[in-house]
Scaffold this active site. Sequence first.
Site, PDB file in Angstrom:
ATOM      1  N   SER A   1      -4.120   0.582  -3.062  1.00  0.00           N
ATOM      2  CA  SER A   1      -3.217   0.421  -2.856  1.00  0.00           C
ATOM      3  C   SER A   1      -3.119  -1.688  -3.735  1.00  0.00           C
ATOM      4  O   SER A   1      -4.263  -1.410  -4.161  1.00  0.00           O
ATOM      5  CB  SER A   1      -3.529  -0.853  -1.001  1.00  0.00           C
ATOM      6  OG  SER A   1      -3.359  -1.517  -0.677  1.00  0.00           O
TER       7      SER A   1
ATOM      8  N   ARG B   1      10.051   3.608   4.713  1.00  0.00           N
ATOM      9  CA  ARG B   1      10.164   3.994   3.217  1.00  0.00           C
ATOM     10  C   ARG B   1      11.321   5.075   3.038  1.00  0.00           C
ATOM     11  O   ARG B   1      12.078   5.848   3.315  1.00  0.00           O
ATOM     12  CB  ARG B   1       8.430   4.684   2.826  1.00  0.00           C
ATOM     13  CG  ARG B   1       7.875   3.165   3.409  1.00  0.00           C
ATOM     14  CD  ARG B   1       7.712   2.179   1.862  1.00  0.00           C
ATOM     15  NE  ARG B   1       6.215   1.493   2.651  1.00  0.00           N
ATOM     16  CZ  ARG B   1       5.208   1.637   1.993  1.00  0.00           C
ATOM     17  NH1 ARG B   1       4.881   1.980   0.718  1.00  0.00           N
ATOM     18  NH2 ARG B   1       4.586   0.473   2.300  1.00  0.00           N
TER      19      ARG B   1
ATOM     20  N   MET C   1       0.555   2.973   6.166  1.00  0.00           N
ATOM     21  CA  MET C   1       0.206   2.362   5.630  1.00  0.00           C
ATOM     22  C   MET C   1       0.699   0.632   6.018  1.00  0.00           C
ATOM     23  O   MET C   1       1.508   1.274   6.535  1.00  0.00           O
ATOM     24  CB  MET C   1       0.755   2.497   3.771  1.00  0.00           C
ATOM     25  CG  MET C   1       1.867   3.040   4.093  1.00  0.00           C
ATOM     26  SD  MET C   1       1.625   3.298   2.435  1.00  0.00           S
ATOM     27  CE  MET C   1       2.924   5.383   2.976  1.00  0.00           C
TER      28      MET C   1
ATOM     29  N   THR D   1       0.500  -0.946   0.116  1.00  0.00           N
ATOM     30  CA  THR D   1       0.104   0.272   0.142  1.00  0.00           C
ATOM     31  C   THR D   1       0.902   1.605  -0.166  1.00  0.00           C
ATOM     32  O   THR D   1       2.029   0.958   0.385  1.00  0.00           O
ATOM     33  CB  THR D   1      -1.112   0.133   1.039  1.00  0.00           C
ATOM     34  OG1 THR D   1      -1.465  -1.289   0.863  1.00  0.00           O
ATOM     35  CG2 THR D   1      -1.286   1.530   1.328  1.00  0.00           C
ATOM     36  N   ILE D   2       0.055   2.297  -0.269  1.00  0.00           N
ATOM     37  CA  ILE D   2       0.771   3.617  -0.437  1.00  0.00           C
ATOM     38  C   ILE D   2       0.196   4.465  -0.040  1.00  0.00           C
ATOM     39  O   ILE D   2      -1.514   3.972  -0.228  1.00  0.00           O
ATOM     40  CB  ILE D   2       1.936   4.416  -2.196  1.00  0.00           C
ATOM     41  CG1 ILE D   2       0.771   4.382  -2.840  1.00  0.00           C
ATOM     42  CG2 ILE D   2       2.778   3.917  -2.375  1.00  0.00           C
ATOM     43  CD1 ILE D   2       0.069   5.972  -3.256  1.00  0.00           C
TER      44      ILE D   2
END
Length: 535
Positions: free
Chosen positions: A370, A528, A432, A352-353
């Site tokens: 996502s 991330r 996420m 997922t973003i």
Amino acid sequence: MTFDFNNPYPSTRLPVFARNICSTSHPLGSQAGLRMLLKGGNAVDAAIAAAATMTVVEPVSNGLGSDSFAIVWDGKTLQGLNASGPAPAAWTPDYFKGKYGSSKNPPKRGIDSATIPGAVGSWMALSERYGKLPFADLMEPAIEAAERGYLVPVVVQSKWSAVIDELHAQPGFAKAFMPNGRAPNVGELFQFKAAAKALRLIAQTKGEAFYRGEIAQALEKFSSEAGGSLKASDLAAYKPEWVQTIERNYRGYTMHEIPPNGQGIAALIALGIVEKFDLAKLPVDSADSQHLQIEAMKLAFADVYKYVAERSAMNVTTEQMLDDKYLASRAALIDMKKAQDFGAGNPVKGGTIYLTAADENGMMVSFIQSNYMGFGSGCVEPTFGVSLQNRGHGFSLEAGANQVAPGKRPFHTIIPAFLTKNGQPVMSFGVMGGNMQPQGHLQTLVRMIDYKQGPQVACDAPRWRFNAGMELNVEQQMDPAVVRELQARGHQIEVINDSYMDFGSGQFIWRAGDPAREGYIAASDSRRDGLVAGF
């Protein structure tokens, strides 16, 4: 020169202050949004451009075949959008039992794990209602990234290489994502020309080609050749749903989530339980504070996993699940000295973003997109590079609220969030990562509201993740003494180091005052490759 990109040293990110902001988990995604803001677009234009670009630059998390959800503050009101896709018309329990025997769920990977993609539909709906710039302009950064390519960053590459053995044989996967017979290396150029072709058509037709044109026809052909049942008619019938958010007050603020079929209600339940305790009197990183939040989250999941599904199929209401007296009764079950394995209550008694954008006119967007489990189904339509999600795996094949049915949406994990106070916007945010998402909402919000930690500090702080039963994961940076105390209370803990899924990744935009004057405070998760971009 060949560099070693493994960094043994701690790295601290600082908050970003600006009047116009886009924050995503990839720098090119954030810069795509910023480009739209600089062109005179608003936060919705920025979010759409960023979302389209993210399908290209972070394919390990999302793609053109993703689903999405959004919450938009348009300057006056809050509006939710559910762009999760339903099951194809052919999907029934018997369809799956005939193909997969006694399985309890549709398959985890492959063409029969993919429901109708909703992400492109969300871009269309958001642009039509709120956008300022021409829709085609919003696709420009994504087309450029797909056509010219980009150098693959560290975290994306690690997750890319981790799934090659599992997904390499899925239809279209190797052609799209193993251009040299393997995952790209860190810093290696990756081009996705098939996706560029799709994005051009999406730009030219304002998305119509995806649902009622060439791309829809290609997806039907691809699905049929792979043994699936997705039809162009399924795509043509799809339409995202505008919804009102569900909410819960917490210490003077109001937390908003998208209603079921998503799991956002889990965060609201946990906050409602935690609110029954004077959490601020417990040291922020103490075992007592963490234990209380963990137990509240376990209670929330016990109810969510039993009752939450497509809203029309639920036999309890969200109001019943969030009833204050009911949550007080659930809070009373917590033993501060002992971890417990909770069952569901009875509320009927009464890979997922995530991205966020805000502009100086006050518009704020909380957006999540996502493929579900990393590359999703692993199936990639070759002509247009549509990487299909695997949301169908979220259905049950057994009788109950979440049993698969034609046109029904499955239980969903992706949840954008929004915070208001006295009816005014405060923060657009999300975390996420599968079932980590409501857990991340709880942990970061408690840090900001109860402990007054800034968004970047709350984002960087060590996290825990409840799995099932008494099982818990914690990050390596958590105080070992706290870990030992939690274990003494019965938590079964595994200390792990994962920068991607296990502890989620968040983006946060907190309104600092008048957007045209003071602007916003923004944070991007160090777990991330992300970036806050603003001016």
